[in-house]
Design a protein around this motif. Structure first.
Motif, PDB file in Angstrom:
ATOM      1  N   ASP A 304     -18.036  -6.924   7.454  1.00 42.51           N
ATOM      2  CA  ASP A 304     -19.303  -7.646   7.507  1.00 42.51           C
ATOM      3  C   ASP A 304     -20.312  -6.914   8.391  1.00 42.51           C
ATOM      4  N   GLU A 305     -19.824  -6.314   9.486  1.00 40.81           N
ATOM      5  CA  GLU A 305     -20.717  -5.536  10.346  1.00 40.81           C
ATOM      6  C   GLU A 305     -21.162  -4.251   9.650  1.00 40.81           C
ATOM      7  N   LEU A 306     -20.239  -3.670   8.853  1.00 41.11           N
ATOM      8  CA  LEU A 306     -20.596  -2.443   8.133  1.00 41.11           C
ATOM      9  C   LEU A 306     -21.718  -2.697   7.135  1.00 41.11           C
ATOM     10  N   LEU A 307     -21.776  -3.895   6.559  1.00 40.70           N
ATOM     11  CA  LEU A 307     -22.830  -4.203   5.582  1.00 40.70           C
ATOM     12  C   LEU A 307     -24.215  -4.143   6.217  1.00 40.70           C
ATOM     13  N   TRP A 308     -24.321  -4.555   7.500  1.00 39.18           N
ATOM     14  CA  TRP A 308     -25.606  -4.444   8.187  1.00 39.18           C
ATOM     15  C   TRP A 308     -26.022  -2.988   8.341  1.00 39.18           C
ATOM     16  N   ILE A 323     -33.244  -6.536   0.478  1.00 39.46           N
ATOM     17  CA  ILE A 323     -31.776  -6.669   0.504  1.00 39.46           C
ATOM     18  C   ILE A 323     -31.402  -7.920   1.298  1.00 39.46           C
ATOM     19  N   GLU A 324     -30.590  -8.749   0.694  1.00 43.17           N
ATOM     20  CA  GLU A 324     -30.132  -9.977   1.340  1.00 43.17           C
ATOM     21  C   GLU A 324     -28.602  -9.968   1.412  1.00 43.17           C
ATOM     22  N   ILE A 325     -28.058 -10.269   2.589  1.00 40.88           N
ATOM     23  CA  ILE A 325     -26.601 -10.320   2.766  1.00 40.88           C
ATOM     24  C   ILE A 325     -26.167 -11.770   2.835  1.00 40.88           C
ATOM     25  N   ASP A 326     -25.288 -12.168   1.954  1.00 40.65           N
ATOM     26  CA  ASP A 326     -24.817 -13.549   1.848  1.00 40.65           C
ATOM     27  C   ASP A 326     -23.445 -13.671   2.527  1.00 40.65           C
ATOM     28  N   PHE A 327     -23.401 -14.425   3.622  1.00 37.96           N
ATOM     29  CA  PHE A 327     -22.154 -14.634   4.359  1.00 37.96           C
ATOM     30  C   PHE A 327     -21.572 -16.032   4.131  1.00 37.96           C
ATOM     31  N   SER A 328     -22.004 -16.706   3.102  1.00 41.14           N
ATOM     32  CA  SER A 328     -21.565 -18.091   2.867  1.00 41.14           C
ATOM     33  C   SER A 328     -20.096 -18.177   2.443  1.00 41.14           C
ATOM     34  N   LYS A 329     -19.563 -17.079   1.944  1.00 40.29           N
ATOM     35  CA  LYS A 329     -18.173 -17.098   1.470  1.00 40.29           C
ATOM     36  C   LYS A 329     -17.211 -16.405   2.434  1.00 40.29           C
ATOM     37  N   LEU A 330     -17.622 -16.239   3.677  1.00 40.84           N
ATOM     38  CA  LEU A 330     -16.752 -15.585   4.653  1.00 40.84           C
ATOM     39  C   LEU A 330     -15.483 -16.408   4.879  1.00 40.84           C
ATOM     40  N   ASN A 364     -37.046  -5.823  -6.807  1.00 43.01           N
ATOM     41  CA  ASN A 364     -36.592  -7.214  -6.834  1.00 43.01           C
ATOM     42  C   ASN A 364     -35.457  -7.386  -5.822  1.00 43.01           C
ATOM     43  N   LEU A 365     -35.095  -8.638  -5.578  1.00 42.32           N
ATOM     44  CA  LEU A 365     -34.094  -8.938  -4.563  1.00 42.32           C
ATOM     45  C   LEU A 365     -32.718  -8.393  -4.961  1.00 42.32           C
ATOM     46  N   VAL A 366     -32.057  -7.757  -4.002  1.00 43.43           N
ATOM     47  CA  VAL A 366     -30.675  -7.289  -4.163  1.00 43.43           C
ATOM     48  C   VAL A 366     -29.805  -8.103  -3.200  1.00 43.43           C
ATOM     49  N   SER A 367     -28.789  -8.739  -3.725  1.00 41.80           N
ATOM     50  CA  SER A 367     -27.931  -9.605  -2.908  1.00 41.80           C
ATOM     51  C   SER A 367     -26.562  -8.950  -2.710  1.00 41.80           C
ATOM     52  N   ILE A 368     -26.078  -9.002  -1.447  1.00 38.53           N
ATOM     53  CA  ILE A 368     -24.743  -8.493  -1.117  1.00 38.53           C
ATOM     54  C   ILE A 368     -23.931  -9.661  -0.562  1.00 38.53           C
ATOM     55  N   SER A 369     -22.807  -9.953  -1.178  1.00 39.62           N
ATOM     56  CA  SER A 369     -21.940 -11.038  -0.698  1.00 39.62           C
ATOM     57  C   SER A 369     -20.549 -10.481  -0.405  1.00 39.62           C
ATOM     58  N   ILE A 370     -19.870 -11.128   0.548  1.00 37.59           N
ATOM     59  CA  ILE A 370     -18.534 -10.684   0.939  1.00 37.59           C
ATOM     60  C   ILE A 370     -17.626 -11.904   1.043  1.00 37.59           C
ATOM     61  N   GLU A 371     -16.426 -11.783   0.535  1.00 40.95           N
ATOM     62  CA  GLU A 371     -15.420 -12.840   0.652  1.00 40.95           C
ATOM     63  C   GLU A 371     -14.036 -12.192   0.677  1.00 40.95           C
ATOM     64  N   GLY A 372     -13.073 -12.920   1.233  1.00 36.62           N
ATOM     65  CA  GLY A 372     -11.739 -12.325   1.349  1.00 36.62           C
ATOM     66  C   GLY A 372     -10.663 -13.363   1.510  1.00 36.62           C
ATOM     67  N   ASN A 373      -9.439 -12.916   1.260  1.00 41.94           N
ATOM     68  CA  ASN A 373      -8.257 -13.740   1.488  1.00 41.94           C
ATOM     69  C   ASN A 373      -7.159 -12.834   2.039  1.00 41.94           C
ATOM     70  N   ALA A 374      -5.941 -13.338   2.057  1.00 42.22           N
ATOM     71  CA  ALA A 374      -4.847 -12.576   2.665  1.00 42.22           C
ATOM     72  C   ALA A 374      -4.499 -11.322   1.882  1.00 42.22           C
TER      73      ALA A 374
END
Length: 450
Positions: A304-308, A323-330, A364-374
């Motif tokens: 998540d820090e690397l995305l910044w 560029i928008e970073i979406d952290f809602s699915k962390l 136009n807007l570019v969205s970056i989202s990140i999510e993870g599991n085990a």
């Protein structure tokens, strides 16, 4: 020596040791039981002989009658009564001093010479002491022990042979998956590096070995494809700017007196030289990504820090990009966001994807989202740009291939292949979903650490 033979030999040796120990225990306890039983029979006769011959009792005749009727006569049975303190001349064999010492101590003494047994005890009659000794042979018990010894020896050798055969079958059965892996690996050559080993479900060593080979083949295939792409594309892509540069130099030499044409030719030479430099840089990056990345260290990185950092670097190249970073699915566990990666390479891979999204989205807007599991961490880059025609999607990861609707955008078709190579190095994959005129979503999937 082959592993199967080593396993068989070790199995046979261990079986021989175990069987010999078991046979030794059986022999020892059988021997002890057989002698103990015969000694007790002799001791009973010692007590009866003493009662009959040393003590005056009205029942002695009854004892003698019962002795003769109900107690069998043992083979070579003899009775000896020796007065205490005198030399035992009547005994048929010189018995050891320990035998008599035990009798003097008040115990029943025992002695054996092969299958001839002696038992003796001290008895006191009035004012005199006597030693009563009974001896006899035990040919039947001795013969049974000999038979048992022979059976144990034969059984030992038969068991060792059987354990050798079973060990051979067992080792062949256990090593069959390894032999299958060897056969499969031998079939894989430079022309069919796409083949993979069959990985069985489970966490045993064979499954891990097959998976390790597959991971190695993935890296080899990537490196081999990179080498082929470098060779085939270098000759093609480098020839074009070199040809243009050569032609412009000739034109400039022919138009020495025409300053305008010379400036135009030199400007063209400068552009093609820059293009040539960019192509060489891209080719070298593409080639290096096909190797294991050991020239740079692997480290724990918070994705998540690397995305910044990626957002900042892309904004420098495309200052008008959004560029928008979406952290809602962390994930709730922050540890799931940390991966062991080559930071420079993974940053380059994701930066290429984000940069492409910005370039082809017309600000136009570019969205970056990140999510993870085990098990997996995913990074999705979504744009609202020109999209990719369906006929071109299957080719966009080929070096220097550009979609048919990108003619108005400057590029060389190297960014996505380079990103794919880097993601493969990290045992990950790239998924893409696009619709022309609507936008594109590229998802990077990376396995969790461990």
């Amino acid at each position: 020596m082959e592993i199967a033979k080593k396993i068989t030999l070790l199995f046979a040796i261990l079986s021989a040791i175990i069987i010999s120990l078991l046979s030794g225990f059986v022999w020892y306890f059988s021997n002890d039981f057989a002698f103990e039983d015969f000694y007790k029979r002799l001791e009973a006769r010692v007590n009866i002989a003493a009662q009959i011959k040393l003590y005056e009792d009205g029942n002695n005749k009854v004892y003698a009658k019962m002795r003769n009727q109900y107690l069998e006569r043992l083979p070579s049975e003899k009775e000896f009564i020796v007065e205490a303190g005198k030399a035992p001349e009547k005994v048929d064999r010189e018995l050891p001093a320990s035998f008599y010492n035990r009798i003097k101590a008040g115990y029943m003494a025992r002695y054996r010479v092969e299958n001839h047994f002696y038992a003796g005890k001290y008895f006191r009659n009035h004012n005199s002491g006597y030693i009563v000794i009974v001896s006899a042979n035990d040919p039947f018990g001795f013969r049974e022990l000999k038979d048992l010894q022979r059976i144990l020896i034969i059984g030992f050798f038969l068991s060792v042979i059987l354990s050798f055969v079973v060990g051979w079958k067992f080792s062949n059965y256990m090593l069959m998956p390894l032999r299958n892996i060897i056969k499969s690996v031998k079939k894989i050559k430079a022309e069919n590096l796409h083949l993979r080993l069959d990985v069985k479900n489970g966490n045993d060593e064979m499954s891990q070995l097959a998976q390790t080979f597959n991971n190695m083949l993935n890296r080899l295939e990537t490196a081999f494809e990179t080498q082929n792409n470098f060779i085939s594309n270098a000759s093609h892509e480098l020839r074009t700017p070199l040809t243009i540069i050569s032609g412009e130099v000739e034109l400039a030499l022919k138009t020495i007196d025409d300053t305008t044409k010379q400036e135009k030719a030199l400007s063209k030479i400068k552009d093609e030289a820059e293009r040539l430099e960019h192509i060489l840089t891209s080719l070298l990056g593409l080639a290096q990504s096909g190797f294991n990345g050991k020239n740079q260290p692997w480290e724990e990185v918070r994705m998540d820090e690397l995305l910044w950092e990626i957002k900042e670097s892309v904004n420098q190249v495309h200052p008008n990009s959004k560029i928008e970073i979406d952290f809602s699915k962390l994930p709730d566990d922050d540890e799931l966001l940390s991966l062991k990666v080559n930071k420079n390479l993974i940053k380059l891979a994701i930066s290429n994807i984000v940069s492409n999204a910005c370039k082809y989205s017309n600000e136009n807007l570019v969205s970056i989202s990140i999510e993870g599991n085990a098990n997996m961490l995913s990074i999705a880059v979504t744009d609202r740009g020109i999209g990719i025609p369906q006929t071109d999607i299957q080719h966009i990861f080929e070096p220097f291939y550009r979609a048919s609707n990108t003619n108005d955008f400057k590029g060389y078709g190297v960014g996505l292949p380079l990103s794919l190579n880097i993601i493969r190095l990290h045992r990950g994959s790239i998924a893409i979903k696009s619709q022309e005129g609507i936008g594109t979503e590229i998802k990077v999937l990376l396995p969790a650490k461990g």
